[in-house]
Design a protein around this motif. Structure first.
Motif, PDB file in Angstrom:
ATOM      1  N   GLU A  96     -15.986  79.912  56.917  1.00 45.10           N
ATOM      2  CA  GLU A  96     -15.440  79.602  55.586  1.00 45.10           C
ATOM      3  C   GLU A  96     -13.929  79.790  55.565  1.00 45.10           C
ATOM      4  O   GLU A  96     -13.206  79.000  54.969  1.00 45.10           O
ATOM      5  N   ALA A  97     -13.450  80.842  56.202  1.00 48.07           N
ATOM      6  CA  ALA A  97     -12.001  81.105  56.236  1.00 48.07           C
ATOM      7  C   ALA A  97     -11.272  79.980  56.977  1.00 48.07           C
ATOM      8  O   ALA A  97     -10.202  79.533  56.539  1.00 48.07           O
ATOM      9  N   GLU A  98     -11.855  79.541  58.090  1.00 43.12           N
ATOM     10  CA  GLU A  98     -11.239  78.445  58.843  1.00 43.12           C
ATOM     11  C   GLU A  98     -11.257  77.148  58.034  1.00 43.12           C
ATOM     12  O   GLU A  98     -10.283  76.393  58.049  1.00 43.12           O
ATOM     13  N   LEU A  99     -12.363  76.908  57.331  1.00 42.78           N
ATOM     14  CA  LEU A  99     -12.445  75.708  56.495  1.00 42.78           C
ATOM     15  C   LEU A  99     -11.397  75.755  55.396  1.00 42.78           C
ATOM     16  O   LEU A  99     -10.725  74.759  55.123  1.00 42.78           O
ATOM     17  N   GLU A 100     -11.231  76.907  54.760  1.00 45.94           N
ATOM     18  CA  GLU A 100     -10.213  77.035  53.702  1.00 45.94           C
ATOM     19  C   GLU A 100      -8.813  76.800  54.263  1.00 45.94           C
ATOM     20  O   GLU A 100      -7.985  76.156  53.622  1.00 45.94           O
ATOM     21  N   ALA A 101      -8.531  77.316  55.454  1.00 43.19           N
ATOM     22  CA  ALA A 101      -7.223  77.085  56.077  1.00 43.19           C
ATOM     23  C   ALA A 101      -7.029  75.600  56.372  1.00 43.19           C
ATOM     24  O   ALA A 101      -5.927  75.057  56.174  1.00 43.19           O
ATOM     25  N   LEU A 102      -8.077  74.931  56.831  1.00 44.18           N
ATOM     26  CA  LEU A 102      -7.998  73.488  57.078  1.00 44.18           C
ATOM     27  C   LEU A 102      -7.765  72.741  55.770  1.00 44.18           C
ATOM     28  O   LEU A 102      -6.951  71.813  55.714  1.00 44.18           O
ATOM     29  N   LEU A 103      -8.456  73.159  54.710  1.00 38.41           N
ATOM     30  CA  LEU A 103      -8.270  72.491  53.411  1.00 38.41           C
ATOM     31  C   LEU A 103      -6.849  72.673  52.876  1.00 38.41           C
ATOM     32  O   LEU A 103      -6.330  71.794  52.183  1.00 38.41           O
ATOM     33  N   GLU A 104      -6.202  73.769  53.204  1.00 42.24           N
ATOM     34  CA  GLU A 104      -4.791  73.948  52.835  1.00 42.24           C
ATOM     35  C   GLU A 104      -3.927  72.899  53.539  1.00 42.24           C
ATOM     36  O   GLU A 104      -2.981  72.358  52.954  1.00 42.24           O
ATOM     37  N   GLN A 105      -4.263  72.582  54.776  1.00 41.89           N
ATOM     38  CA  GLN A 105      -3.541  71.536  55.506  1.00 41.89           C
ATOM     39  C   GLN A 105      -3.827  70.160  54.908  1.00 41.89           C
ATOM     40  O   GLN A 105      -2.948  69.297  54.842  1.00 41.89           O
ATOM     41  N   VAL A 106      -5.056  69.962  54.472  1.00 38.02           N
ATOM     42  CA  VAL A 106      -5.422  68.713  53.782  1.00 38.02           C
ATOM     43  C   VAL A 106      -4.572  68.572  52.529  1.00 38.02           C
ATOM     44  O   VAL A 106      -4.013  67.506  52.257  1.00 38.02           O
ATOM     45  N   ASP A 107      -4.463  69.661  51.755  1.00 36.12           N
ATOM     46  CA  ASP A 107      -3.642  69.646  50.537  1.00 36.12           C
ATOM     47  C   ASP A 107      -2.189  69.296  50.855  1.00 36.12           C
ATOM     48  O   ASP A 107      -1.562  68.491  50.139  1.00 36.12           O
ATOM     49  N   ALA A 108      -1.659  69.874  51.914  1.00 37.67           N
ATOM     50  CA  ALA A 108      -0.267  69.598  52.299  1.00 37.67           C
ATOM     51  C   ALA A 108      -0.091  68.134  52.672  1.00 37.67           C
ATOM     52  O   ALA A 108       0.922  67.511  52.300  1.00 37.67           O
ATOM     53  N   LEU A 109      -1.045  67.575  53.353  1.00 39.91           N
ATOM     54  CA  LEU A 109      -0.972  66.161  53.724  1.00 39.91           C
ATOM     55  C   LEU A 109      -1.026  65.263  52.491  1.00 39.91           C
ATOM     56  O   LEU A 109      -0.241  64.318  52.354  1.00 39.91           O
ATOM     57  N   VAL A 110      -1.920  65.573  51.581  1.00 37.20           N
ATOM     58  CA  VAL A 110      -2.067  64.776  50.363  1.00 37.20           C
ATOM     59  C   VAL A 110      -0.823  64.887  49.486  1.00 37.20           C
ATOM     60  O   VAL A 110      -0.406  63.897  48.877  1.00 37.20           O
ATOM     61  N   GLU A 111      -0.215  66.067  49.431  1.00 33.61           N
ATOM     62  CA  GLU A 111       0.992  66.261  48.622  1.00 33.61           C
ATOM     63  C   GLU A 111       2.161  65.402  49.102  1.00 33.61           C
ATOM     64  O   GLU A 111       3.055  65.074  48.326  1.00 33.61           O
TER      65      GLU A 111
ATOM     66  N   GLN B 154      -7.130  57.556  56.369  1.00 28.21           N
ATOM     67  CA  GLN B 154      -7.629  57.558  57.752  1.00 28.21           C
ATOM     68  C   GLN B 154      -7.522  58.952  58.371  1.00 28.21           C
ATOM     69  O   GLN B 154      -8.445  59.398  59.055  1.00 28.21           O
ATOM     70  N   ALA B 155      -6.416  59.635  58.126  1.00 26.83           N
ATOM     71  CA  ALA B 155      -6.241  60.981  58.676  1.00 26.83           C
ATOM     72  C   ALA B 155      -7.290  61.934  58.107  1.00 26.83           C
ATOM     73  O   ALA B 155      -7.893  62.719  58.855  1.00 26.83           O
ATOM     74  N   ILE B 156      -7.525  61.876  56.811  1.00 24.08           N
ATOM     75  CA  ILE B 156      -8.519  62.730  56.170  1.00 24.08           C
ATOM     76  C   ILE B 156      -9.908  62.403  56.717  1.00 24.08           C
ATOM     77  O   ILE B 156     -10.698  63.294  57.038  1.00 24.08           O
ATOM     78  N   LYS B 157     -10.194  61.124  56.841  1.00 24.80           N
ATOM     79  CA  LYS B 157     -11.506  60.707  57.336  1.00 24.80           C
ATOM     80  C   LYS B 157     -11.718  61.210  58.766  1.00 24.80           C
ATOM     81  O   LYS B 157     -12.791  61.706  59.102  1.00 24.80           O
ATOM     82  N   LEU B 158     -10.697  61.107  59.601  1.00 28.02           N
ATOM     83  CA  LEU B 158     -10.821  61.572  60.975  1.00 28.02           C
ATOM     84  C   LEU B 158     -10.998  63.089  61.048  1.00 28.02           C
ATOM     85  O   LEU B 158     -11.750  63.591  61.895  1.00 28.02           O
ATOM     86  N   MET B 159     -10.343  63.817  60.153  1.00 25.20           N
ATOM     87  CA  MET B 159     -10.561  65.273  60.104  1.00 25.20           C
ATOM     88  C   MET B 159     -12.016  65.575  59.767  1.00 25.20           C
ATOM     89  O   MET B 159     -12.668  66.389  60.423  1.00 25.20           O
TER      90      MET B 159
END
Length: 179
Positions: free
Chosen positions: A162-177, A135-140
């Motif tokens: 692109e830089a902002e998207l990559e920074a957001l994807l790092e947060q996605v990775d942290a959440l998934v981990e 749900q968190a990923i979907k809402l992002m």
């Protein structure tokens, strides 16, 4: 060359996106598709039939996308968020067109939106193993998409670099981990 039926749906979709539901009359769609009104009526005997056809298109495109979520080499969460930027793809166009119909109270459109939202959430949950994280990923992703569609509608570049998207994807990775 696209079939007459596809040209009609493409034209209906285009008018909905650019001019709204009121402008998407049977006559306007037939003219835009380059078919006679009789030709349009052969494929779609009513405007509601065109709505249902467009909803079926959106459901099929979403089902294809939901399958990609679980198979994405970069991972389901990254895939969902990365693909949540409006790029004027067939899926993007169908989403925006059907959203216009939802705004006008078309029940088939509202049911289709509920269905596709469930498809994406279920695909994320299956891939991630956690409903709250899905749900968190979907809402992002939905937030990115919501923002991107408004910028695209105003013919402005996407707000997220692109830089902002990559920074957001790092947060996605942290959440998934954390799962």
């Amino acid at each position: 060359m696209a079939s007459a039926k596809d040209r009609i749906l493409d034209s209906f979709e285009d008018i909905l996106i650019k001019e709204g539901e009121r402008a998407a009359t049977m006559d306007a769609v037939a003219a835009a598709a380059g078919v006679s009104k009789g030709g349009l009526l052969y494929h779609f005997p009513s405007k509601e039939a065109m709505v249902e056809g467009l909803c079926a298109r959106l459901a099929a495109l979403t089902a294809e996308d939901a399958e990609k979520i679980g198979k994405a080499p970069e991972g389901a969460a990254r895939y969902y968020v990365r693909t949540s930027l409006y790029v004027d793809s067939p899926l993007d166009r169908a989403i925006v067109a059907v959203a216009r119909l939802v705004q006008q109270g078309h029940p088939a459109a509202a049911q289709t939106f509920a269905h596709i939202e469930g498809l994406w959430l279920d695909a994320l949950e299956k891939a991630l193993g956690s409903r709250p994280v899905a749900q968190a990923i979907k809402l992002m992703g939905d937030g990115l998409y919501y923002s991107a569609t408004f910028f695209a509608a105003a013919d402005q570049p996407a707000k997220v670099s692109e830089a902002e998207l990559e920074a957001l994807l790092e947060q996605v990775d942290a959440l998934v981990e954390r799962i």
